[in-house]
Design a protein around this motif. Sequence first.
Motif, PDB file in Angstrom:
ATOM      1  N   SER A 323       3.700   9.075  -0.033  1.00 22.28           N
ATOM      2  CA  SER A 323       3.680   8.479   1.271  1.00 22.28           C
ATOM      3  C   SER A 323       4.817   7.621   1.527  1.00 22.28           C
ATOM      4  CB  SER A 323       2.382   7.856   1.641  1.00 22.28           C
ATOM      5  OG  SER A 323       2.308   6.537   1.007  1.00 22.28           O
ATOM      6  N   SER A 325       4.928   4.828   3.113  1.00 22.11           N
ATOM      7  CA  SER A 325       4.254   3.560   2.844  1.00 22.11           C
ATOM      8  C   SER A 325       4.447   2.980   1.386  1.00 22.11           C
ATOM      9  CB  SER A 325       2.869   3.158   3.365  1.00 22.11           C
ATOM     10  OG  SER A 325       2.342   1.893   2.690  1.00 22.11           O
ATOM     11  N   ARG A 326       4.033   4.184   0.437  1.00 25.13           N
ATOM     12  CA  ARG A 326       4.190   3.682  -1.187  1.00 25.13           C
ATOM     13  C   ARG A 326       5.554   3.727  -1.372  1.00 25.13           C
ATOM     14  NH1 ARG A 326      -0.585   4.294  -3.796  1.00 25.13           N
ATOM     15  NH2 ARG A 326       0.829   4.408  -5.766  1.00 25.13           N
ATOM     16  N   THR A 329       7.013   0.206  -0.027  1.00 26.87           N
ATOM     17  CA  THR A 329       6.504  -1.035  -0.769  1.00 26.87           C
ATOM     18  C   THR A 329       6.683  -0.950  -2.447  1.00 26.87           C
ATOM     19  OG1 THR A 329       4.206  -0.315  -0.355  1.00 26.87           O
ATOM     20  CG2 THR A 329       5.152  -1.875   1.394  1.00 26.87           C
ATOM     21  N   GLU A 592       5.788   5.741  10.252  1.00 25.92           N
ATOM     22  CA  GLU A 592       4.798   6.162   9.555  1.00 25.92           C
ATOM     23  C   GLU A 592       4.601   5.014   8.259  1.00 25.92           C
ATOM     24  OE1 GLU A 592       3.000   9.734   6.883  1.00 25.92           O
ATOM     25  OE2 GLU A 592       4.508  10.144   8.178  1.00 25.92           O
ATOM     26  N   ALA A 593       5.822   4.656   7.611  1.00 27.52           N
ATOM     27  CA  ALA A 593       5.651   3.749   6.570  1.00 27.52           C
ATOM     28  C   ALA A 593       5.215   2.404   6.901  1.00 27.52           C
ATOM     29  CB  ALA A 593       7.090   3.518   5.962  1.00 27.52           C
ATOM     30  N   LEU A 594       5.709   1.902   8.195  1.00 28.13           N
ATOM     31  CA  LEU A 594       5.165   0.479   8.795  1.00 28.13           C
ATOM     32  C   LEU A 594       3.560   0.523   9.173  1.00 28.13           C
ATOM     33  CD1 LEU A 594       8.586  -0.492  10.438  1.00 28.13           C
ATOM     34  CD2 LEU A 594       7.359  -1.494   8.324  1.00 28.13           C
ATOM     35  N   THR A 596       1.287   2.337   8.203  1.00 31.95           N
ATOM     36  CA  THR A 596       0.456   2.473   7.242  1.00 31.95           C
ATOM     37  C   THR A 596       0.410   1.369   6.081  1.00 31.95           C
ATOM     38  OG1 THR A 596       1.595   4.067   6.108  1.00 31.95           O
ATOM     39  CG2 THR A 596       0.004   4.859   7.853  1.00 31.95           C
ATOM     40  N   THR A 597       1.188   0.549   6.471  1.00 32.68           N
ATOM     41  CA  THR A 597       1.333  -0.556   5.525  1.00 32.68           C
ATOM     42  C   THR A 597       0.656  -1.940   6.271  1.00 32.68           C
ATOM     43  OG1 THR A 597       3.398   0.300   4.448  1.00 32.68           O
ATOM     44  CG2 THR A 597       3.275  -1.991   4.190  1.00 32.68           C
ATOM     45  N   ARG A 602       4.549  -5.693   4.565  1.00 29.33           N
ATOM     46  CA  ARG A 602       5.868  -5.182   4.985  1.00 29.33           C
ATOM     47  C   ARG A 602       7.019  -5.885   4.898  1.00 29.33           C
ATOM     48  NH1 ARG A 602       2.809  -4.601  10.970  1.00 29.33           N
ATOM     49  NH2 ARG A 602       1.561  -2.792  10.491  1.00 29.33           N
TER      50      ARG A 602
END
Length: 735
Positions: A323, A325-326, A329, A592-594, A596-597, A602
């Motif tokens: 993902s 998000s992973r 981070t 999408e990353a931000l 789902t984080t 963040r």
Amino acid sequence: MAENIEVVPEAHFGGSTAKLQYAYLLRIPILIALALILLPVISLFVLRELLGNLFVLDGWNIFWTMIVAMMLAWSILVAIRVVLLNGKDRFGVEQGLRRDVVTPSALLFTELLVVPMLLASVFSNGQTPSAGAAFARLGAAAAGIVTAHVLGFLTLFIAVLLSQRYGQPPEERYPGFPWMLKLLSWAYHRDVVSAKARTSLEQLGHSLPMAFRAGYFDLRTGLLYPGQWLTFLLLASSIALYWTIGFLKQAKLGESFGVPAIAYVLLLLLNLNWILSTLAFFLDRYRIPLILPILVFIVPGNFLQRSDHYYAVHAGIAVKPISPSRVLTAPSRVASGAADPRHPRGRVVVIATAGGGIQAAAWTAEVLTGLHRQLHQGNKPVNFGDSVAMISAVSGGAVGTLFFMNEYQTRYDRHGFTAGDAELGAIVENAEKPGLDDIAWALVYSDFWRAMFPYAKRSTEDKLIDRGWALEEGWLNSGNIHADLANWREGVEEGWRPAAIFNATLVETGEPLLFSTSDVRSDPAVEPHRRMFTDLYPNMDIPLVTAVRLASTFPFVTPVARAVSNKPEYHVADGGYYDNYGVYNLLEWLDEALATTPPERRPDILVIQIRSFPSDQDAKPTNKGWFYQAYAPVNALLNVRTAGQLVRDRDALSAFDQRWSRENVRIAYATFEFDGRDAPLSWRMNDAQIRAIRREWKKRVSGPGNEDWLEVSCFFRPDSPDCAALAGKGKKGPW
């Protein structure tokens, strides 16, 4: 006709009707001659950005170019003379030439056809900075011309040796030095063909239908006219030259012996002259249009599936989703910036790099390696490469990204971006290596025959070999890149390799196709949505060089291709059709990353844009005539592809910045845009263009307009003097 040696003017046209008839009968060699003359002019003065670097040549390149150019000029002369000598016999028109004599003026005029090619090859692209360089390049051209003349004389010698006795000896028919004429006279008086064999040939000639005799065979003796013998043997010499150059390339000797793209283009013209002139000479007797056999025998075959262009996919391992998000981070990546009190949640870099042929490849590699080199210097070195979380690349930018990301490896006791200073230079050199010669070779040796004989493409290997495959092979050999797309998922989640999106476009739907090492999910309620390669081909994989080639399918230079399969498949084109700047899919990935984080995790983000061409070259209003309507729609489409997309991306960046700034996400922006001129669109650069890349990068770092570099430096070194300098110039917007 062949025995007529009365002393009359060589050219014999009774009136305008005969001249018009011969203008039509000679249409193919005339058009090929015009192509030979105008190709350098069009390349260097009309389509310079696209074709000008065809003439970036070294000594070996010039040598081969002049050999092929001379052979092409002589094939034009022979094709013209065959029609003029046999016009009455073959077509029933007034005789064009009464005597089979090659005058010095005719030969000189023919060889003057190559003068524009010679001048362009020797003197263009600033390749003669001194008199010594000019003489050396002229020497290479002279060597090619002399070699071509030696080969041409051998062909003529064999033709005289084998042809029937003519009423006029060869020393009266051909110009040349005395020793050459003596050798021709010796060959003329040798009986290398036995009387029995000659009788058999005469009987064969007399037995042929008139369609195969008129204009080819002497109606009295039944033997081939000497001019036809010369045509046949020059054709054989052309085939031998074609085979030799092809062998040098396939034996990996092409680079050593310097066969350039322009020589392949001339070989293509040589093939076309022989094929079309031969067909026209046969069919014009019956007033059959030349287009008819093309429509009957070639066009239908090119509607067959086997004539299409393909790329290979193969069974791959099942990959787990990664993902955004992973990726954003990832522990090791965020940890590289977490020690900085100015970035308590860590810091990451995301990059969008635009398309634009080899210019984009070189500029992308220069910017990425330049940032890494600059930040790795000083008292507090920073590993820029290890801070990168995502690169969204389009077209030529994908090529530069390919070579840069290939340096993320496992070496000794560490993972990540491990390139030293010497390897940074190699990255840029690999991105700048020309691919034009490989493309031209495949055009002449694979794609030409694919179009002529599509029925012959049966095996999978035959289907794959084309211009795109040849470009892939060049990248593979330059960077030693033997990985598949799935291999580059390794390390993405852990943070020692960035995720990548190589942006392409599906031709049938116009949707973006993502060759990605991180998963980007589309909202099914939003149209158009994006497709992932893994969506189309689950549990399948693709070589990285193939993914990058598909993402950089420059129109007509490399072919639009589909996956090898027995069922219908989507065709893949350049990502620039949808977004030439790579920004749109990068922002979707970041959104999408931000989203789902969790807010407390963040990291601070630096968004870098790399653009290979200036964006402020506004076209001026012009006066046009009615004919402008014929190409205005295409002109508008091309302009929308750049200016229109840039406006859309700026709006998207502004909206993105406003949205996430309200969420207290700290985002910085930097744009590195090439601001030079005369940037190439093809897959070759000249020395001046390479120097311009270096010069522009130095300006971006130390010139008066270096705000973007200060933004990057301050993002990584908040306490450096660069931050004070940046504060004095004011914060830049997201565009």
